[in-house]
Design a protein around this motif. Structure first.
Motif, mmCIF file in Angstrom:
data_model
loop_
_atom_site.group_PDB
_atom_site.id
_atom_site.type_symbol
_atom_site.label_atom_id
_atom_site.label_comp_id
_atom_site.label_asym_id
_atom_site.label_seq_id
_atom_site.Cartn_x
_atom_site.Cartn_y
_atom_site.Cartn_z
ATOM 1 N N ALA A 195 0.834 -1.203 0.000
ATOM 2 C CA ALA A 195 0.000 0.000 0.000
ATOM 3 C C ALA A 195 0.871 1.256 0.000
ATOM 4 C CB ALA A 195 -0.921 0.000 1.215
ATOM 5 N N ALA A 196 1.913 1.250 0.822
ATOM 6 C CA ALA A 196 2.819 2.402 0.876
ATOM 7 C C ALA A 196 3.531 2.591 -0.448
ATOM 8 C CB ALA A 196 3.825 2.219 2.006
ATOM 9 N N LYS A 197 3.980 1.507 -1.062
ATOM 10 C CA LYS A 197 4.631 1.579 -2.373
ATOM 11 C C LYS A 197 3.717 2.230 -3.403
ATOM 12 C CE LYS A 197 7.572 -2.567 -2.461
ATOM 13 N NZ LYS A 197 7.746 -3.860 -3.146
ATOM 14 N N VAL A 200 -4.875 1.449 11.977
ATOM 15 C CA VAL A 200 -3.694 2.282 12.227
ATOM 16 C C VAL A 200 -2.795 1.603 13.248
ATOM 17 C CG1 VAL A 200 -2.913 4.486 13.194
ATOM 18 C CG2 VAL A 200 -4.850 4.437 11.607
ATOM 19 N N ARG A 201 -3.413 0.968 14.217
ATOM 20 C CA ARG A 201 -2.642 0.254 15.241
ATOM 21 C C ARG A 201 -1.766 -0.829 14.615
ATOM 22 N NH1 ARG A 201 -5.230 -3.276 20.244
ATOM 23 N NH2 ARG A 201 -3.233 -3.921 21.171
ATOM 24 N N SER A 202 -2.291 -1.529 13.601
ATOM 25 C CA SER A 202 -1.513 -2.579 12.941
ATOM 26 C C SER A 202 -0.255 -2.006 12.287
ATOM 27 C CB SER A 202 -2.357 -3.287 11.878
ATOM 28 O OG SER A 202 -3.362 -4.074 12.471
ATOM 29 N N VAL A 203 -0.400 -0.836 11.666
ATOM 30 C CA VAL A 203 0.763 -0.205 11.027
ATOM 31 C C VAL A 203 1.828 0.097 12.067
ATOM 32 C CG1 VAL A 203 1.592 1.751 9.667
ATOM 33 C CG2 VAL A 203 -0.679 0.780 9.205
ATOM 34 N N PHE A 204 1.407 0.671 13.183
ATOM 35 C CA PHE A 204 2.374 0.998 14.243
ATOM 36 C C PHE A 204 2.970 -0.259 14.870
ATOM 37 C CE2 PHE A 204 0.202 5.239 14.511
ATOM 38 C CZ PHE A 204 1.323 5.983 14.214
ATOM 39 N N GLN A 205 2.171 -1.323 14.965
ATOM 40 C CA GLN A 205 2.691 -2.571 15.528
ATOM 41 C C GLN A 205 3.811 -3.150 14.672
ATOM 42 O OE1 GLN A 205 -0.942 -4.862 15.873
ATOM 43 N NE2 GLN A 205 -1.030 -4.572 18.094
ATOM 44 N N HIS A 206 3.682 -2.996 13.365
ATOM 45 C CA HIS A 206 4.668 -3.588 12.458
ATOM 46 C C HIS A 206 5.866 -2.686 12.200
ATOM 47 C CE1 HIS A 206 2.691 -7.318 11.161
ATOM 48 N NE2 HIS A 206 1.550 -6.671 11.317
ATOM 49 N N PHE A 207 5.678 -1.375 12.253
ATOM 50 C CA PHE A 207 6.760 -0.473 11.834
ATOM 51 C C PHE A 207 7.126 0.614 12.846
ATOM 52 C CE2 PHE A 207 4.879 -2.220 7.997
ATOM 53 C CZ PHE A 207 5.995 -2.741 7.391
ATOM 54 N N GLY A 208 6.286 0.859 13.811
ATOM 55 C CA GLY A 208 6.648 1.834 14.830
ATOM 56 C C GLY A 208 6.381 3.271 14.434
ATOM 57 N N ASP A 209 6.897 3.681 13.276
ATOM 58 C CA ASP A 209 6.656 5.047 12.796
ATOM 59 C C ASP A 209 6.759 5.059 11.283
ATOM 60 O OD1 ASP A 209 9.443 5.200 12.099
ATOM 61 O OD2 ASP A 209 9.882 5.718 14.172
ATOM 62 N N VAL A 210 6.379 6.186 10.675
ATOM 63 C CA VAL A 210 6.339 6.276 9.221
ATOM 64 C C VAL A 210 7.737 6.238 8.620
ATOM 65 C CG1 VAL A 210 6.374 8.804 9.071
ATOM 66 C CG2 VAL A 210 5.189 7.471 7.304
ATOM 67 N N THR A 256 11.714 0.585 5.028
ATOM 68 C CA THR A 256 11.367 -0.773 4.617
ATOM 69 C C THR A 256 10.906 -0.796 3.172
ATOM 70 O OG1 THR A 256 10.703 -1.324 6.883
ATOM 71 C CG2 THR A 256 9.937 -2.786 5.131
ATOM 72 N N VAL A 257 10.139 0.202 2.770
ATOM 73 C CA VAL A 257 9.690 0.299 1.377
ATOM 74 C C VAL A 257 10.891 0.493 0.454
ATOM 75 C CG1 VAL A 257 8.414 1.719 -0.269
ATOM 76 C CG2 VAL A 257 7.380 1.119 1.922
ATOM 77 N N VAL A 258 11.826 1.350 0.852
ATOM 78 C CA VAL A 258 13.036 1.568 0.057
ATOM 79 C C VAL A 258 13.777 0.251 -0.156
ATOM 80 C CG1 VAL A 258 15.338 2.626 0.071
ATOM 81 C CG2 VAL A 258 13.338 3.986 0.704
ATOM 82 N N ASP A 259 13.923 -0.522 0.903
ATOM 83 C CA ASP A 259 14.625 -1.800 0.798
ATOM 84 C C ASP A 259 13.844 -2.795 -0.060
ATOM 85 O OD1 ASP A 259 16.683 -0.858 2.358
ATOM 86 O OD2 ASP A 259 15.914 -1.735 4.221
ATOM 87 N N PHE A 297 12.386 13.090 4.501
ATOM 88 C CA PHE A 297 13.145 12.519 5.609
ATOM 89 C C PHE A 297 14.634 12.820 5.444
ATOM 90 C CE2 PHE A 297 9.590 9.371 4.957
ATOM 91 C CZ PHE A 297 8.795 9.861 5.985
ATOM 92 N N ALA A 298 14.930 14.002 4.956
ATOM 93 C CA ALA A 298 16.325 14.382 4.711
ATOM 94 C C ALA A 298 17.147 14.213 5.986
ATOM 95 C CB ALA A 298 16.393 15.831 4.238
ATOM 96 N N GLY A 299 18.287 13.568 5.846
ATOM 97 C CA GLY A 299 19.159 13.366 6.997
ATOM 98 C C GLY A 299 18.921 12.073 7.744
ATOM 99 N N HIS A 300 17.917 11.286 7.342
ATOM 100 C CA HIS A 300 17.674 10.016 8.020
ATOM 101 C C HIS A 300 18.878 9.095 7.785
ATOM 102 C CE1 HIS A 300 15.943 6.159 9.145
ATOM 103 N NE2 HIS A 300 14.915 6.795 9.672
ATOM 104 N N PRO A 301 19.505 8.590 8.835
ATOM 105 C CA PRO A 301 20.740 7.797 8.677
ATOM 106 C C PRO A 301 20.595 6.606 7.732
ATOM 107 C CG PRO A 301 20.392 8.353 10.983
ATOM 108 C CD PRO A 301 19.150 8.768 10.258
ATOM 109 N N ALA A 302 19.504 5.873 7.843
ATOM 110 C CA ALA A 302 19.336 4.690 6.997
ATOM 111 C C ALA A 302 19.208 5.066 5.532
ATOM 112 C CB ALA A 302 18.109 3.898 7.442
ATOM 113 N N LEU A 303 18.519 6.168 5.247
ATOM 114 C CA LEU A 303 18.354 6.596 3.862
ATOM 115 C C LEU A 303 19.654 7.167 3.312
ATOM 116 C CD1 LEU A 303 14.809 8.220 4.038
ATOM 117 C CD2 LEU A 303 15.441 5.938 3.222
#
Length: 219
Positions: free
Chosen positions: A40-42, A65-75, A81-84, A130-136
């Protein structure tokens, strides 16, 4: 048919087996929910070139919405995860072999970059939120290194003809800057050029850079 349904009637099901069945079922459902959220995010990123909200993703995936937070914590975690996930399915093609003429190698490298970059433009534009995000940042550096490695491999004879390592590094830096994902976004999004026109500009640019440096080396 569930696992429990295939057990012979009248036979008692050991508690540990029943627990394993329930756990396995929960794991499969959780994995399916996770996949739905990612897909869905993709889709939303591809359509809008913007990082989707958790609420938007939940609605698109038909989960809470709770399910999204349960799986990923934050946007941000969801976006990484989508990038990967996209990276697993969209890979840079192997660089052309050096036994081919220079023009053919230029064409092959440019074609590979065009096909790759045009697929990930929406993702890169959305990542600006998300400029500056370490993983990105880490994944961006890895992509640039891939391009640099492919450049050295595709044009090994041309780099070998240069005077010293400093000249080789300078040429690689110039090619990396000219053929970056951000440069492609400028051509496609800011300037509104077609894939064909933008690709032709890159072929001309790459050829000019190589011939310029080779010309200096022959002097």
């Amino acid at each position: 048919m569930s696992e429990a349904a295939v057990m012979p009637r009248g036979n008692a099901v050991p508690a540990e087996v029943s627990d394993m069945v329930r756990t396995d079922g929960r794991n499969r459902r959780a994995a399916a929910t996770r996949r739905k959220i990612i897909e869905a995010a993709k889709a939303m990123i591809e359509e809008t070139s913007e990082a989707p909200t958790v609420v938007g993703v939940a609605k698109r995936a038909d989960v809470s919405v709770r399910s999204v937070f349960q799986h990923f914590g934050d946007v941000q975690s969801l976006f990484v995860t989508v990038v990967d996930s996209v990276g697993e399915n969209v890979q840079m093609t192997a660089p052309p072999t050096i036994d081919r003429p220079l023009e053919a190698r230029v064409e092959a490298l440019i074609q590979g970059l065009v096909e790759l970059f045009d697929k990930i433009v929406p993702l890169r534009v959305a990542a600006g939120q998300f400029a500056g995000h370490p993983a990105l940042l880490e994944r961006g550096l890895a992509l640039r290194q891939q391009l640099r490695d492919a450049t050295f491999k595709a044009f090994e004879p041309e780099f070998a003809a240069l005077a010293d390592q400093a000249a080789r590094e300078e040429l690689a830096d110039a090619i990396g800057a000219a053929l970056s994902l951000d440069a492609w976004i400028v051509l496609r999004r800011r300037d509104g050029l077609s894939v064909e026109r933008a690709g032709a500009i890159w072929r001309l640019t790459l050829t000019a850079l190589l011939e310029h440096e080779l010309g200096k080396a022959r002097q």
